[in-house]
Design a protein around this motif. Structure first.
Motif, PDB file in Angstrom:
ATOM      1  N   GLY A 167      37.626  34.202  44.391  1.00 34.24           N
ATOM      2  CA  GLY A 167      37.786  32.786  44.130  1.00 34.24           C
ATOM      3  C   GLY A 167      39.145  32.314  44.597  1.00 34.24           C
ATOM      4  O   GLY A 167      39.961  33.091  45.116  1.00 34.24           O
ATOM      5  N   ASP A 168      39.421  31.038  44.442  1.00 31.49           N
ATOM      6  CA  ASP A 168      40.700  30.441  44.828  1.00 31.49           C
ATOM      7  C   ASP A 168      41.651  30.529  43.644  1.00 31.49           C
ATOM      8  O   ASP A 168      41.528  29.777  42.677  1.00 31.49           O
ATOM      9  CB  ASP A 168      40.484  28.985  45.246  1.00 31.49           C
ATOM     10  N   SER A 169      42.608  31.452  43.710  1.00 28.01           N
ATOM     11  CA  SER A 169      43.527  31.643  42.582  1.00 28.01           C
ATOM     12  C   SER A 169      44.442  30.443  42.370  1.00 28.01           C
ATOM     13  O   SER A 169      44.992  30.274  41.274  1.00 28.01           O
ATOM     14  CB  SER A 169      44.372  32.912  42.793  1.00 28.01           C
ATOM     15  N   ASP A 170      44.608  29.609  43.396  1.00 30.15           N
ATOM     16  CA  ASP A 170      45.464  28.424  43.234  1.00 30.15           C
ATOM     17  C   ASP A 170      44.851  27.410  42.277  1.00 30.15           C
ATOM     18  O   ASP A 170      45.554  26.525  41.775  1.00 30.15           O
ATOM     19  CB  ASP A 170      45.721  27.761  44.587  1.00 30.15           C
ATOM     20  N   THR A 171      43.538  27.511  42.036  1.00 29.49           N
ATOM     21  CA  THR A 171      42.886  26.577  41.119  1.00 29.49           C
ATOM     22  C   THR A 171      42.935  27.062  39.678  1.00 29.49           C
ATOM     23  O   THR A 171      42.561  26.322  38.760  1.00 29.49           O
ATOM     24  CB  THR A 171      41.414  26.351  41.514  1.00 29.49           C
ATOM     25  N   ALA A 172      43.378  28.302  39.461  1.00 27.87           N
ATOM     26  CA  ALA A 172      43.485  28.825  38.093  1.00 27.87           C
ATOM     27  C   ALA A 172      44.682  28.161  37.406  1.00 27.87           C
ATOM     28  O   ALA A 172      45.812  28.258  37.882  1.00 27.87           O
ATOM     29  CB  ALA A 172      43.662  30.340  38.120  1.00 27.87           C
ATOM     30  N   GLU A 173      44.435  27.492  36.313  1.00 25.59           N
ATOM     31  CA  GLU A 173      45.476  26.756  35.604  1.00 25.59           C
ATOM     32  C   GLU A 173      45.790  27.437  34.275  1.00 25.59           C
ATOM     33  O   GLU A 173      44.938  28.117  33.690  1.00 25.59           O
ATOM     34  CB  GLU A 173      45.041  25.315  35.361  1.00 25.59           C
ATOM     35  N   PHE A 252      49.428  41.433  34.069  1.00 25.86           N
ATOM     36  CA  PHE A 252      49.655  40.769  35.348  1.00 25.86           C
ATOM     37  C   PHE A 252      48.579  41.173  36.359  1.00 25.86           C
ATOM     38  O   PHE A 252      48.282  42.352  36.521  1.00 25.86           O
ATOM     39  CB  PHE A 252      51.029  41.128  35.909  1.00 25.86           C
ATOM     40  N   SER A 253      48.023  40.165  37.014  1.00 27.62           N
ATOM     41  CA  SER A 253      46.995  40.378  38.034  1.00 27.62           C
ATOM     42  C   SER A 253      47.467  39.742  39.342  1.00 27.62           C
ATOM     43  O   SER A 253      47.831  38.560  39.351  1.00 27.62           O
ATOM     44  CB  SER A 253      45.670  39.737  37.605  1.00 27.62           C
ATOM     45  N   MET A 254      47.438  40.526  40.433  1.00 26.20           N
ATOM     46  CA  MET A 254      47.828  39.977  41.729  1.00 26.20           C
ATOM     47  C   MET A 254      46.841  38.891  42.138  1.00 26.20           C
ATOM     48  O   MET A 254      45.627  39.100  42.121  1.00 26.20           O
ATOM     49  CB  MET A 254      47.872  41.084  42.781  1.00 26.20           C
ATOM     50  N   ALA A 255      47.352  37.713  42.476  1.00 25.78           N
ATOM     51  CA  ALA A 255      46.515  36.552  42.765  1.00 25.78           C
ATOM     52  C   ALA A 255      45.554  36.840  43.913  1.00 25.78           C
ATOM     53  O   ALA A 255      45.918  37.467  44.913  1.00 25.78           O
ATOM     54  CB  ALA A 255      47.393  35.344  43.101  1.00 25.78           C
ATOM     55  N   SER A 256      44.316  36.359  43.772  1.00 27.32           N
ATOM     56  CA  SER A 256      43.273  36.663  44.754  1.00 27.32           C
ATOM     57  C   SER A 256      43.583  36.120  46.144  1.00 27.32           C
ATOM     58  O   SER A 256      43.171  36.713  47.142  1.00 27.32           O
ATOM     59  CB  SER A 256      41.929  36.092  44.273  1.00 27.32           C
ATOM     60  N   ASN A 257      44.304  35.002  46.239  1.00 20.01           N
ATOM     61  CA  ASN A 257      44.621  34.459  47.557  1.00 20.01           C
ATOM     62  C   ASN A 257      45.546  35.395  48.341  1.00 20.01           C
ATOM     63  O   ASN A 257      45.511  35.418  49.573  1.00 20.01           O
ATOM     64  CB  ASN A 257      45.252  33.071  47.432  1.00 20.01           C
ATOM     65  N   VAL A 258      46.379  36.152  47.627  1.00 19.27           N
ATOM     66  CA  VAL A 258      47.203  37.175  48.284  1.00 19.27           C
ATOM     67  C   VAL A 258      46.334  38.376  48.643  1.00 19.27           C
ATOM     68  O   VAL A 258      46.388  38.896  49.763  1.00 19.27           O
ATOM     69  CB  VAL A 258      48.365  37.616  47.361  1.00 19.27           C
ATOM     70  N   VAL A 259      45.516  38.812  47.704  1.00 19.83           N
ATOM     71  CA  VAL A 259      44.691  40.009  47.899  1.00 19.83           C
ATOM     72  C   VAL A 259      43.714  39.819  49.054  1.00 19.83           C
ATOM     73  O   VAL A 259      43.531  40.721  49.881  1.00 19.83           O
ATOM     74  CB  VAL A 259      43.926  40.347  46.608  1.00 19.83           C
ATOM     75  N   LYS A 260      43.097  38.653  49.137  1.00 25.31           N
ATOM     76  CA  LYS A 260      42.087  38.429  50.170  1.00 25.31           C
ATOM     77  C   LYS A 260      42.683  38.560  51.569  1.00 25.31           C
ATOM     78  O   LYS A 260      42.074  39.152  52.457  1.00 25.31           O
ATOM     79  CB  LYS A 260      41.438  37.055  49.996  1.00 25.31           C
ATOM     80  N   ARG A 261      43.868  37.999  51.773  1.00 20.16           N
ATOM     81  CA  ARG A 261      44.502  38.120  53.094  1.00 20.16           C
ATOM     82  C   ARG A 261      44.803  39.578  53.420  1.00 20.16           C
ATOM     83  O   ARG A 261      44.616  40.031  54.559  1.00 20.16           O
ATOM     84  CB  ARG A 261      45.780  37.279  53.133  1.00 20.16           C
ATOM     85  N   VAL A 262      45.287  40.324  52.426  1.00 18.89           N
ATOM     86  CA  VAL A 262      45.586  41.745  52.645  1.00 18.89           C
ATOM     87  C   VAL A 262      44.304  42.511  52.950  1.00 18.89           C
ATOM     88  O   VAL A 262      44.256  43.309  53.899  1.00 18.89           O
ATOM     89  CB  VAL A 262      46.289  42.342  51.404  1.00 18.89           C
ATOM     90  N   VAL A 263      43.258  42.272  52.178  1.00 20.00           N
ATOM     91  CA  VAL A 263      41.985  42.981  52.369  1.00 20.00           C
ATOM     92  C   VAL A 263      41.401  42.679  53.750  1.00 20.00           C
ATOM     93  O   VAL A 263      40.889  43.584  54.433  1.00 20.00           O
ATOM     94  CB  VAL A 263      40.998  42.602  51.250  1.00 20.00           C
TER      95      VAL A 263
END
Length: 489
Positions: A167-173, A252-263
């Motif tokens: 999902g888009d981690s930037d939308t997590a509030e 702490f969870s690494m944000a998905s938007n970072v993980v997706k680019r790495v993956v």
């Protein structure tokens, strides 16, 4: 009939008003119930098949540990040889043991791609993935990224596997519900619920962008997914803050938007390929902004420009990077993340503040992984001029760099500047980290090699109405800007 009699509500109207109020309260409660689900069971049933337990095995050679050292010819030499001969032997001639570790992960494609933490599978000789239905498969490593602690695995299977999407981690509030799933303390599949406690947390890594949550995360949860209520992965559970080693509600969870680019890069290349600007930077603090005449303390202050993309584009030490590729830069952390997430070889526009004026530079990014061992740019040698041999200012004792000091500081013949030989521990310079042995190479964003040159820079700063002066200080080759107050002089 009086006006008062005409405006009085009838029993019928009062009943209608009470009914409307009741309906409104019921609707409000229904909305609140939607925001606070009574159960996550349906969602858990949907996402569980894609979450996996990961078991690793590592062979530790006993011969790799320390062994008694016996001098040759010692009367104990024969005794220790007999002792080693009686020890059980492994295939490699030394006794060995197997070490195992547990973690979590999740499937992101039907053909068997699995995401987990790098520290879960690091140095493992064997990796086994256990699925929710009890099936187990051997896994191989596709690629790892220690900087974000992410690893991508692959299992071979003839059938389509259940998987989850990012999902888009930037939308997590902050305040949103999230679910953590994994293998805590080796107890098997387990689900915990909580909320997003904070965003954009940094721990110790260059590219850190963590979601903080109070969903229970313990050892063994590492590498497992953090879900939103749509069943999308918004983070990879990586670390906890705890004095006891157990969950205290700070995970702490690494944000998905970072993980997706790495993956995506690990899947395509087997490694990461991050953009590289080629500068050393520091944050612009309030005192640095004042010393440079900036209207606000924002941007990334360039402290050094080694050979690389930025140097070729004309960037200089002392430039303040305000914008990168169309995005405003608030601080160094934001710049590092934006550069790292930009495609290698892309030409970007970088807006800098240089001596009070903005300039636009076009920089073609290099690749960070290739440039990791780059040597910092050397200082331009300046002709030393005659003048006093020592001066005390800012609570510092300062001398021009000479051959004797070069030898003591182990700097090259091309280095130039002023050497700090002593620091008053009650001075502002000491509070800001200046120490004996530091080399001052710039003052007021101009190079200095003589005490007279430093005095000229100080005079220029005072004439410009500055309350402080900006010094570029190097220690063991590492540059750092320090703003020192002029009113102390």
């Amino acid at each position: 009939m009086t006006s008062a009699t005409r405006s009085a509500p009838t029993p019928y109207l009062r009943a209608l008003w009470l009914m409307a109020l009741t309906v409104g309260l019921m609707l409000a409660q229904a909305v609140a119930a939607q925001n606070r689900p009574e159960s996550f069971s349906d969602l858990a049933e949907e996402i569980s098949p894609a979450v996996v337990n990961i078991t690793t095995a590592t062979v530790v050679e006993r011969g790799a540990g320390p062994m008694p050292m016996v001098p040759e010819g010692s009367p104990f030499e024969e005794f220790f040889e007999q002792f080693r001969d009686r020890m059980p032997q492994g295939n490699g001639g030394e006794r060995s043991r197997r070490s195992s570790a547990l973690g979590s992960g999740f499937v992101i494609s039907e053909d068997g791609l699995v995401v987990t933490n790098n520290h879960v599978i690091e140095k493992a000789d064997e990796i086994e993935v256990e699925f929710f239905n009890g099936d187990t498969l051997a896994a191989e490593v596709v690629g790892v990224d220690p900087k974000t602690d992410i690893a991508l695995l692959r299992v071979q299977t003839d059938k389509a596997l259940p998987f989850v999407k990012f999902g888009d981690s930037d939308t997590a509030e902050v305040g949103d519900w999230v679910l953590a799933m994994g293998n805590p303390l080796g107890q098997g599949f387990s689900l915990s619920a909580g909320i997003v406690s904070a965003r954009n947390r940094a721990l110790s890594g260059t590219y850190d962008d963590y979601i903080q949550t109070d969903a229970a995360i313990n050892r063994g949860n590492s590498g497992g997914p953090l879900f939103n209520l749509d069943g999308e992965v918004v983070g990879v559970n990586t670390a906890i803050l705890s004095p006891t080693g157990g969950s205290i509600g700070i995970g702490f969870s690494m944000a998905s938007n970072v993980v997706k680019r790495v993956v995506d890069q690990l899947e395509q290349y087997g490694e990461t390929r991050r953009g590289w600007l080629g500068v050393r930077i520091q944050d612009v603090t309030d005192d640095v902004a004042e010393a440079m005449g900036l209207e606000e303390a924002r941007g990334a202050l360039v402290t050094d420009v080694p050979d690389g993309p930025a140097e070729k584009a004309g960037m200089r030490a002392g430039d303040v990077i305000l914008s990168f590729d169309g995005h405003e830069v608030s601080d160094t952390r934001e710049l590092v993340r934006r550069v790292g997430n930009t495609e290698v070889g892309k030409t970007v526009r970088v807006i800098v503040n240089r001596e009070g004026k903005t300039q636009t530079l076009k920089v073609t990014l290099g690749r960070r992984e290739v440039a990791e061992g780059a040597v910092p740019a050397g200082q331009q040698n300046q002709q030393e001029q005659s003048g006093p041999e020592k001066m005390d200012m800012f609570g510092l004792s300062i001398r021009p760099l000479n051959d004797e000091l070069r030898a003591q500081l182990e700097v090259g013949p091309d280095a130039s500047g002023l050497v700090v030989t002593d620091v008053d521990e009650l001075s502002a310079a000491y509070e800001k980290g200046v120490r004996a042995g530091d080399l001052i190479t710039e003052a007021g964003q101009k190079q200095v090699a003589t005490l007279g040159g430093l005095e000229d820079r100080i005079a220029e700063a005072r004439e410009a109405g500055r309350k402080s002066i900006l010094l570029l200080v190097r220690r063991a080759g590492e540059p750092r800007f320090v703003a020192l107050p002029l009113e102390d002089e």
